[in-house]
Write a protein that holds these residues in place. Structure first.
Motif, PDB file in Angstrom:
ATOM      1  N   THR A  53      14.363  25.556  11.493  1.00  9.05           N
ATOM      2  CA  THR A  53      13.846  25.047  10.230  1.00  9.05           C
ATOM      3  C   THR A  53      13.399  26.241   9.386  1.00  9.05           C
ATOM      4  O   THR A  53      13.159  27.326   9.907  1.00  9.05           O
ATOM      5  CB  THR A  53      12.645  24.096  10.434  1.00  9.05           C
ATOM      6  OG1 THR A  53      11.572  24.821  11.066  1.00  9.05           O
ATOM      7  CG2 THR A  53      13.028  22.924  11.307  1.00  9.05           C
ATOM      8  N   VAL A  54      13.293  26.020   8.094  1.00  8.57           N
ATOM      9  CA  VAL A  54      12.871  27.076   7.168  1.00  8.57           C
ATOM     10  C   VAL A  54      11.459  26.772   6.675  1.00  8.57           C
ATOM     11  O   VAL A  54      11.191  25.672   6.205  1.00  8.57           O
ATOM     12  CB  VAL A  54      13.811  27.179   5.954  1.00  8.57           C
ATOM     13  CG1 VAL A  54      13.432  28.374   5.086  1.00  8.57           C
ATOM     14  CG2 VAL A  54      15.252  27.287   6.401  1.00  8.57           C
ATOM     15  N   ALA A  55      10.583  27.738   6.804  1.00 12.12           N
ATOM     16  CA  ALA A  55       9.236  27.634   6.238  1.00 12.12           C
ATOM     17  C   ALA A  55       9.206  28.499   4.982  1.00 12.12           C
ATOM     18  O   ALA A  55       9.437  29.709   5.061  1.00 12.12           O
ATOM     19  CB  ALA A  55       8.185  28.095   7.233  1.00 12.12           C
ATOM     20  N   ILE A  56       8.937  27.881   3.843  1.00 13.63           N
ATOM     21  CA  ILE A  56       8.899  28.601   2.564  1.00 13.63           C
ATOM     22  C   ILE A  56       7.550  28.348   1.904  1.00 13.63           C
ATOM     23  O   ILE A  56       7.150  27.193   1.710  1.00 13.63           O
ATOM     24  CB  ILE A  56      10.025  28.148   1.615  1.00 13.63           C
ATOM     25  CG1 ILE A  56      11.403  28.346   2.261  1.00 13.63           C
ATOM     26  CG2 ILE A  56       9.947  28.913   0.290  1.00 13.63           C
ATOM     27  CD1 ILE A  56      12.552  27.835   1.410  1.00 13.63           C
ATOM     28  N   ASP A  57       6.864  29.410   1.584  1.00 15.42           N
ATOM     29  CA  ASP A  57       5.608  29.306   0.837  1.00 15.42           C
ATOM     30  C   ASP A  57       5.809  30.030  -0.486  1.00 15.42           C
ATOM     31  O   ASP A  57       5.701  31.255  -0.554  1.00 15.42           O
ATOM     32  CB  ASP A  57       4.450  29.920   1.628  1.00 15.42           C
ATOM     33  CG  ASP A  57       3.089  29.603   1.008  1.00 15.42           C
ATOM     34  OD1 ASP A  57       2.993  29.598  -0.226  1.00 15.42           O
ATOM     35  OD2 ASP A  57       2.123  29.375   1.761  1.00 15.42           O
ATOM     36  N   GLU A  58       6.123  29.276  -1.522  1.00 14.21           N
ATOM     37  CA  GLU A  58       6.410  29.895  -2.816  1.00 14.21           C
ATOM     38  C   GLU A  58       5.154  30.451  -3.471  1.00 14.21           C
ATOM     39  O   GLU A  58       5.217  31.413  -4.237  1.00 14.21           O
ATOM     40  CB  GLU A  58       7.091  28.877  -3.739  1.00 14.21           C
ATOM     41  CG  GLU A  58       8.461  28.449  -3.240  1.00 14.21           C
ATOM     42  CD  GLU A  58       9.267  27.718  -4.303  1.00 14.21           C
ATOM     43  OE1 GLU A  58       9.347  28.229  -5.440  1.00 14.21           O
ATOM     44  OE2 GLU A  58       9.809  26.651  -3.994  1.00 14.21           O
ATOM     45  N   ALA A  59       4.000  29.863  -3.165  1.00 16.38           N
ATOM     46  CA  ALA A  59       2.755  30.373  -3.742  1.00 16.38           C
ATOM     47  C   ALA A  59       2.420  31.758  -3.193  1.00 16.38           C
ATOM     48  O   ALA A  59       2.005  32.655  -3.928  1.00 16.38           O
ATOM     49  CB  ALA A  59       1.613  29.399  -3.458  1.00 16.38           C
ATOM     50  N   GLU A  60       2.609  31.943  -1.884  1.00 17.30           N
ATOM     51  CA  GLU A  60       2.288  33.228  -1.257  1.00 17.30           C
ATOM     52  C   GLU A  60       3.473  34.186  -1.276  1.00 17.30           C
ATOM     53  O   GLU A  60       3.306  35.387  -1.102  1.00 17.30           O
ATOM     54  CB  GLU A  60       1.833  33.010   0.188  1.00 17.30           C
ATOM     55  CG  GLU A  60       0.558  32.174   0.315  1.00 17.30           C
ATOM     56  CD  GLU A  60      -0.674  32.935  -0.149  1.00 17.30           C
ATOM     57  OE1 GLU A  60      -0.540  34.083  -0.618  1.00 17.30           O
ATOM     58  OE2 GLU A  60      -1.780  32.389  -0.041  1.00 17.30           O
ATOM     59  N   GLY A  61       4.676  33.645  -1.441  1.00 14.73           N
ATOM     60  CA  GLY A  61       5.841  34.504  -1.592  1.00 14.73           C
ATOM     61  C   GLY A  61       6.481  34.973  -0.308  1.00 14.73           C
ATOM     62  O   GLY A  61       6.831  36.140  -0.176  1.00 14.73           O
ATOM     63  N   TYR A  62       6.668  34.070   0.666  1.00 12.78           N
ATOM     64  CA  TYR A  62       7.370  34.452   1.887  1.00 12.78           C
ATOM     65  C   TYR A  62       8.119  33.248   2.438  1.00 12.78           C
ATOM     66  O   TYR A  62       7.809  32.093   2.136  1.00 12.78           O
ATOM     67  CB  TYR A  62       6.419  35.017   2.945  1.00 12.78           C
ATOM     68  CG  TYR A  62       5.336  34.055   3.407  1.00 12.78           C
ATOM     69  CD1 TYR A  62       5.613  33.012   4.286  1.00 12.78           C
ATOM     70  CD2 TYR A  62       4.028  34.194   2.959  1.00 12.78           C
ATOM     71  CE1 TYR A  62       4.625  32.139   4.706  1.00 12.78           C
ATOM     72  CE2 TYR A  62       3.032  33.323   3.377  1.00 12.78           C
ATOM     73  CZ  TYR A  62       3.346  32.301   4.255  1.00 12.78           C
ATOM     74  OH  TYR A  62       2.368  31.434   4.661  1.00 12.78           O
TER      75      TYR A  62
END
Length: 203
Positions: A53-62
């Motif tokens: 699965t992909v974990a994306i945190d756009e707020a933190e940028g990773y």
């Protein structure tokens, strides 16, 4: 008549390849990050066939890949894990917890997004929880070993500033969550008890 450059079309191969190589950071990998954020659905579908699965945190940028929980697909055949579980030592786990707490304190009191610590600050952070029966030189060597492991895991990044400084990567928030952090004082007491047990010796 001048030509206007057109932005590159989102490329699934670029997004997936960089994820397979490791964590994708918005600041360090702007091009793969752009492709990834534009193709999130396709990327998720693509890596799902590999049990990821992909974990994306756009707020933190990773963004990063993680193995799908073992019980998430009980109806299908077991998929071998591409990303093995890592067993961390007591002091590496402790250092991660202390760095996560430091980041939370930093975020509460600063508008900057980058927490940078010197090697000496990291040593001071962990030394409190190290055995006092070993000499100072050996103590520092042991802490350097734990520090290097955390760098290898990607939670710290060495800076080329000539001062042996490290940036605490914000991806640490994905592995030490808010609830875990809220219980940190209790956990530190448990760490202290374990430390006492390892240094007390036979009675």
């Amino acid at each position: 008549m001048s030509r206007t450059s057109r932005p590159a079309e989102p490329n699934l191969s670029i997004a997936v390849t960089h994820l397979m190589k490791g964590v994708v950071y918005r600041d360090a990998h702007p091009v793969p990050w752009l492709h990834l954020t534009q193709l999130q659905t396709q990327v998720r579908d693509y890596v799902a066939v590999m049990g990821l699965t992909v974990a994306i945190d756009e707020a933190e940028g990773y963004a990063f890949l993680r193995s799908r929980p073992d019980d998430s697909d009980l109806d299908g055949p077991a998929v071998p894990r591409l990303i093995p579980r890592r067993s961390l030592s007591f002091h590496v786990s402790l250092l991660l917890a202390l760095l996560r707490k430091k980041l939370a304190e930093f975020d509460a009191n600063n508008s900057d997004t980058r927490l940078v610590l010197t090697r000496q600050q990291v040593i001071d952070l962990l030394a409190t929880f190290m055995p006092t029966t070993i000499g100072e030189a050996r103590l520092v060597d042991q802490i350097d070993t734990h520090l290097n492991k955390v760098v290898e895991l990607g939670f710290l990044r060495r800076l080329d500033d000539g001062e042996a400084s490290y940036e605490v990567r914000r991806i640490i928030k994905a592995f030490v969550d808010g609830q875990w952090l809220a219980d940190l004082d209790t956990r530190l007491a448990e760490y202290a008890a374990e430390l006492s047990g390892t240094t007390a010796g036979p009675q």
